[in-house]
Design an enzyme around this catalytic site. Structure first.
Site, PDB file in Angstrom:
ATOM      1  N   ASP A 264      19.978  19.330  33.177  1.00  0.00           N
ATOM      2  CA  ASP A 264      19.803  20.320  34.242  1.00  0.00           C
ATOM      3  C   ASP A 264      19.415  21.701  33.728  1.00  0.00           C
ATOM      4  O   ASP A 264      19.467  22.668  34.471  1.00  0.00           O
ATOM      5  CB  ASP A 264      21.077  20.425  35.076  1.00  0.00           C
ATOM      6  CG  ASP A 264      22.150  21.239  34.402  1.00  0.00           C
ATOM      7  OD1 ASP A 264      22.399  21.012  33.203  1.00  0.00           O
ATOM      8  OD2 ASP A 264      22.716  22.125  35.058  1.00  0.00           O
ATOM      9  N   GLU A 265      19.007  21.765  32.477  1.00  0.00           N
ATOM     10  CA  GLU A 265      18.734  23.077  31.904  1.00  0.00           C
ATOM     11  C   GLU A 265      17.533  22.974  30.978  1.00  0.00           C
ATOM     12  O   GLU A 265      17.458  22.033  30.184  1.00  0.00           O
ATOM     13  CB  GLU A 265      19.946  23.468  31.057  1.00  0.00           C
ATOM     14  CG  GLU A 265      20.443  24.859  31.229  1.00  0.00           C
ATOM     15  CD  GLU A 265      21.596  25.118  30.277  1.00  0.00           C
ATOM     16  OE1 GLU A 265      21.417  25.909  29.361  1.00  0.00           O
ATOM     17  OE2 GLU A 265      22.674  24.510  30.445  1.00  0.00           O
TER      18      GLU A 265
ATOM     19  N   ASP B 246      18.253  26.741  35.176  1.00  0.00           N
ATOM     20  CA  ASP B 246      19.563  26.095  35.105  1.00  0.00           C
ATOM     21  C   ASP B 246      19.984  25.705  36.527  1.00  0.00           C
ATOM     22  O   ASP B 246      20.120  26.566  37.396  1.00  0.00           O
ATOM     23  CB  ASP B 246      20.564  27.083  34.490  1.00  0.00           C
ATOM     24  CG  ASP B 246      21.920  26.459  34.248  1.00  0.00           C
ATOM     25  OD1 ASP B 246      22.063  25.232  34.426  1.00  0.00           O
ATOM     26  OD2 ASP B 246      22.853  27.215  33.893  1.00  0.00           O
TER      27      ASP B 246
END
Ligand SMILES: [Mg+2]
Length: 363
Positions: A116-117, A21
């Site tokens: 983003d994860e 993350d």
């Protein structure tokens, strides 16, 4: 208790999952690209006049209570000095692709949750003698070094614990839960940290006097099903650290590329340029066979030098002809200027099925 342990032993699938993350992703990219934005409260989002919302903010802004999904107007009330910049999604997508290219060095089993994860299943990865912890360390190191942003990572035997773990040492942290730590770790976990437990369920659990997973373990499956329906069984399993959800690979392609490792290193740029036509021919053949739900977008080249350092370069708006690739390759080669062992050419693909991204909320 004995029965619970037996159930666990027979049902638990031990995997090595990493949840990665990025730390305040959009804001981190804005601060990276314009250092004058750093060290002050910064958010990325829509303007307050146009009833915009905050997409992401940095830690300086969080200190004032500013949070994602909050209205920009409210954020400015909490923090009058807050600077809100417009999102640059094209840039965020491109950084996300670069992060995924790093992931793919370690595993193909990648499930993106957002730009983003992502979850990575590295159970069968041959790297670092199969150590998920060392893979996670290396991913964090490489993202920081190559992309100048920080990511937090969690390592655990399953998805729900990996996700909790990535949050445990945030920002810029790594937290590992080994299989034999699962039992103790989960026992102390507040139930509202469990995957799928929202406000309503959390309130009901509180009313029943259940605060931690240890409390939850006093309840048998049947009693939980009576109180919570089918989610009761899931609750029971989570409270015992069991989560068998697989990492689901996103089957939609984001790019198409052809690469070749040469038996003998290509000594200079000229030798590299000579290889381009054959690579492009193969790439164009594969592009023609691609189904019509994709539209070819930016061209890119990848160069891996003899010392295994590598670089990827793409050009928005460039055409996909030989000249464009020659120019890209020349620029990419110049970044290392040393013998080359692998060349790749490709195109980013625009997915016309248009995967709904959370981003559209803010676009
Ligand atoms: Mg994040």
């Amino acid at each position: 208790m004995l029965q619970a342990r037996l159930d666990k032993a027979s049902e638990d699938v031990v995997r090595k999952i990493i949840h990665v993350d990025c730390d305040c992703f959009y804001a981190a990219i804005e601060m990276r690209d314009d250092p004058s934005l750093a060290n002050r409260p910064l958010a990325v989002g829509g303007s307050a006049e146009r009833r915009g919302v905050i997409a992401t903010c940095n830690y300086e802004a969080r200190a004032y209570g500013v949070r994602s999904a909050m209205s920009s107007r409210h954020a400015l009330k909490l923090c009058p000095d807050l600077l809100i910049v417009k999102p640059r999604f094209e840039v965020y997508r491109s950084v996300s692709r670069e992060i995924h290219a790093i992931f793919r060095q370690f595993t193909d089993l990648i499930e993106p949750l957002s730009l983003d994860e992502a979850y990575l299943d590295v159970s069968d990865s041959p790297h670092f003698a199969g150590s998920a912890t060392r893979i996670a360390q290396e991913i964090r190191r490489r993202v920081a070094q190559e992309l100048h942003i920080t990511v937090s990572a969690g390592v655990a035997p399953n998805k729900f614990l990996a996700k909790i773990a990535s949050d445990w040492r945030k920002p810029n942290g790594l937290f590992v839960i080994t299989p034999d730590q699962v039992d103790d770790f989960v026992a102390e976990l507040p139930v509202n940290k469990l995957h799928g437990v929202g406000k309503v369920t959390a309130d009901k659990l509180t009313r029943l006097g259940i605060r931690t997973c240890l409390d939850l373990r006093d309840w048998n499956k049947l009693a939980l099903v009576r109180e919570f329906g089918s989610f009761g069984e899931r609750l029971w399993r989570l409270a015992h650290g069991i989560d068998e959800r697989e990492v689901k690979v996103d089957s939609r392609r984001q790019s198409l590329s052809v690469e070749h490792t040469y038996d003998q290193d290509l000594p200079d740029l000229e030798a590299c340029l000579e290889k381009l036509p054959a690579l492009l021919e193969e790439m164009n053949g594969r592009l023609q066979r691609l189904d019509s739900s994709y539209r070819p977008d930016k061209p890119f080249v990848k160069v891996k030098f003899h010392d295994f350092t590598q670089t990827t370069l793409e050009q928005a708006g460039a055409s996909r002809d030989l000249d464009s690739y020659r120019l890209l390759l020349s620029n990419a080669f110049a970044r290392g200027d040393k013998p080359v062992r692998l060349l790749g050419v490709g195109v980013r693909l625009h997915d016309l099925r248009g995967r709904q991204e959370q981003l559209e909320l803010f676009a």
